[in-house]
Structure formats: structure tokens, C-alpha cells
Design an enzyme around this catalytic site. Structure first.
Site, mmCIF file in Angstrom:
data_model
loop_
_atom_site.group_PDB
_atom_site.id
_atom_site.type_symbol
_atom_site.label_atom_id
_atom_site.label_comp_id
_atom_site.label_asym_id
_atom_site.label_seq_id
_atom_site.Cartn_x
_atom_site.Cartn_y
_atom_site.Cartn_z
ATOM 1 C CB THR A 125 51.369 45.143 40.762
ATOM 2 O OG1 THR A 125 50.320 44.456 40.064
ATOM 3 C CG2 THR A 125 52.362 45.686 39.756
ATOM 4 C CB THR A 179 49.818 48.152 42.925
ATOM 5 O OG1 THR A 179 50.157 47.028 43.747
ATOM 6 C CG2 THR A 179 51.095 48.844 42.474
ATOM 7 C CG ASP A 196 43.084 36.499 44.099
ATOM 8 O OD1 ASP A 196 41.962 36.927 44.421
ATOM 9 O OD2 ASP A 196 43.961 37.225 43.599
ATOM 10 C CG HIS A 197 40.333 37.078 40.771
ATOM 11 N ND1 HIS A 197 39.154 37.754 40.596
ATOM 12 C CD2 HIS A 197 41.225 37.992 41.243
ATOM 13 C CE1 HIS A 197 39.309 39.021 40.941
ATOM 14 N NE2 HIS A 197 40.564 39.193 41.342
ATOM 15 C CG ASP A 241 35.925 36.569 39.450
ATOM 16 O OD1 ASP A 241 34.791 37.040 39.233
ATOM 17 O OD2 ASP A 241 36.971 37.147 39.120
ATOM 18 C CG HIS A 299 40.344 42.243 43.918
ATOM 19 N ND1 HIS A 299 40.882 41.004 43.675
ATOM 20 C CD2 HIS A 299 39.320 42.038 44.789
ATOM 21 C CE1 HIS A 299 40.224 40.090 44.368
ATOM 22 N NE2 HIS A 299 39.264 40.701 45.049
ATOM 23 N N GLY A 300 43.388 45.412 43.192
ATOM 24 C CA GLY A 300 44.136 46.422 42.444
ATOM 25 C C GLY A 300 44.691 47.533 43.307
#
Length: 275
Positions: free
Chosen positions: A229, A207, A81-82, A103, A204-205
Site C-alpha cells: 500500500t 504499511t 503472492d496469495h 494460501d 503481511h500488511g
């Protein structure tokens, strides 16, 4: 079965579903998430984030995750990831990761294109897929230096065409590390980005996005949702409850075993939602 993003995302981008990319921090999360994917007969992506790279290194995480992926009855991609440093990306590729995310979202466009293309050239030479990001998905907490910047569609066209990436992470109102759903998604912007590019898109994000919006997003060209999360909350809350219930106990693995079912159940919920 160990696979790359390119084995998963093009098909998912054309379907009404998407693949969950789940952050893992140890063997407990990895086994619970793979078990959930096998239960649902769905592919899954195991993602190693910057925190685990800093703690354990990509080689140790590859040693942990690759055997589990290869032994699984479902398709499993092992993904970095990133990552902001090419040297770490190249170490991950050498260690056996089948997918990486370079990234460059904090860089000027020309530098993002140049450095991403350098990663793509190396990765593609050995069959590894590459995710890039344009615009910048902010964090609710933990990384205050990360910008909040929407993806610009005309820049996205140039970035995709000149970098050669396989999947594009976009910023359309999504926010990392939210503990409750509340990110307003700009669907008009997303549709403009879809018209400007042909690649599978990544959100992404997850949640922080309302379930109704997730159900709509997965029917568009979004093929990959990064999930962290909500899985950490399920695991951490279950472990805390077990520790409070048995204060005389102290063995980590004892409490982890008590929390794994809650994590697996949350993974099943997420994967089912995105299917």
C-alpha cells in the site's frame, strides 16, 4: 541475480533485519524497486498479487520480471503472492517463478495441510520455495470474504511439520491494505509461535504497522515483510500531482516517468527501515 526464498530467509531470520517483499504491477514498479535494492545493496522480493494474476496472467508477469531479476546486481526473488488455486501456482512454477505462496488460510486445518503439501511436493521437486499461511490476515478493504483469525501456535506446529513449507505467514494483529499505521501487534502471541516452530516467519500488511513495532518485529524471527500500500500510494500520489500540474499532457509513460522517483524513494525508505 535470481534467487528463491530459501536463498534469503533463513539468514534473515537469524539476523536483526528482514527482506522486503514488494508488490509490483508493471515495469515501472519493478525497475524502481530493484534500483532501490541495488542502491542499498540489499536483496528484495518482487511479488505478483491476485489482481495482476487476474489481469495479465502469471506467464506475462514472469516474462516481465524474470529478465530484470536475472540482470540485477543484487539478489531478487520473483514470488507469487496469495494464491488460492493450485492450477495457477503450478502455471507460475512452470513460467519460472522462484517462489510461490499457496494460501489455504480460509480452509479447515486438515485441508490446508493436505493441499499445501501437494504444492510443496511439486515446487520442491524443481527447486521452488513455498510460503503458507495459518490463521488469516484480514483486509481493511477489498476482500470482505477473508476471515480475521489469529494464528494458533499448536496448529502452527502441526501445519509446518506436515506441510513442509519454507516460510510461515502469521496473523498476529496485522491487517492488509491499511493506509495508515494502526495495527496493534500481539507480540506475546508472536513469541509463542516462534517457540512452536523453527521456520522463518512472514508479516503481511506492513504499511499498517507502526515504525516502532516494525523495528521490534524485524529483530525477531520475522524474515519477510510484505509491502504494497505505501508503495502504491507514493506512486499514485506522485502521478496524480503530475497530471494536475500538466492537464494538457496525456501520455501514460510521461506521467509514470514523473512518478518513478517518488516510488523509488519510498522503496529506499522501506528497505532501509527493514535492513
Amino acid at each position: 541475480m535470481l534467487v528463491t526464498l530459501n536463498d534469503l530467509l533463513p539468514q534473515e531470520a537469524q539476523s536483526s533485519g528482514a527482506v522486503a517483499c514488494c508488490n509490483v504491477f508493471g515495469i515501472e514498479e519493478a525497475k524502481a524497486i530493484i534500483s532501490a535494492a541495488e542502491h542499498l545493496h540489499r536483496p528484495v522480493i518482487l511479488a505478483v498479487n491476485k489482481d495482476m494474476v487476474d489481469l495479465a496472467g502469471v506467464e506475462a508477469m514472469a516474462g516481465l520480471l524474470l529478465p530484470l531479476a536475472k540482470a540485477s546486481s543484487t539478489k531478487v526473488c520473483v514470488h507469487l503472492d496469495h494464491c488460492y488455486e493450485e492450477a495457477i501456482v503450478f502455471r507460475a512454477i512452470h513460467a519460472g517463478f522462484t517462489s510461490v505462496m499457496f494460501d489455504g488460510s480460509q480452509l479447515p486445518l486438515n485441508e490446508n495441510i493436505r493441499r499445501t503439501k501437494n504444492v510443496v511436493d511439486v515446487a520442491h521437486a524443481v527447486g521452488v520455495s513455498v510460503e503458507g499461511e495459518l490463521g488469516s490476515v484480514p483486509y481493511q478493504e477489498g476482500r470482505d470474504h477473508i476471515k480475521s483469525e489469529f494464528t494458533e501456535p499448536t496448529e502452527a506446529t502441526r501445519y509446518v511439520n506436515e506441510s513442509g513449507i519454507d516460510a510461515l505467514a502469521v496473523s498476529v494483529g496485522n491487517v492488509h491494505r491499511m493506509t495508515e499505521a494502526g495495527s496493534p501487534i500481539n507480540f506475546d502471541l508472536l513469541e509463542t509461535i516462534e517457540a512452536a516452530t523453527t521456520l522463518p516467519l512472514v508479516i503481511h500488511g506492513t504499511t499498517g504497522i507502526a515504525e516502532s513495532d516494525l523495528l521490534k518485529l524485524k529483530t525477531q524471527r520475522v524474515a519477510k515483510f510484505n509491502v504494497g500500500t505505501t508503495l502504491r500510494m507514493a506512486f499514485g500520489n506522485a502521478m496524480r500531482e503530475a497530471m494536475e500540474h500538466e492537464p494538457a499532457k496525456f501520455d501514460k509513460q510521461y506521467f509514470a516517468s514523473k512518478a518513478i522517483p517518488a516510488l523509488r524513494q519510498e522503496a529506499i525508505r522501506v528497505l532501509s527501515l527493514l535492513s
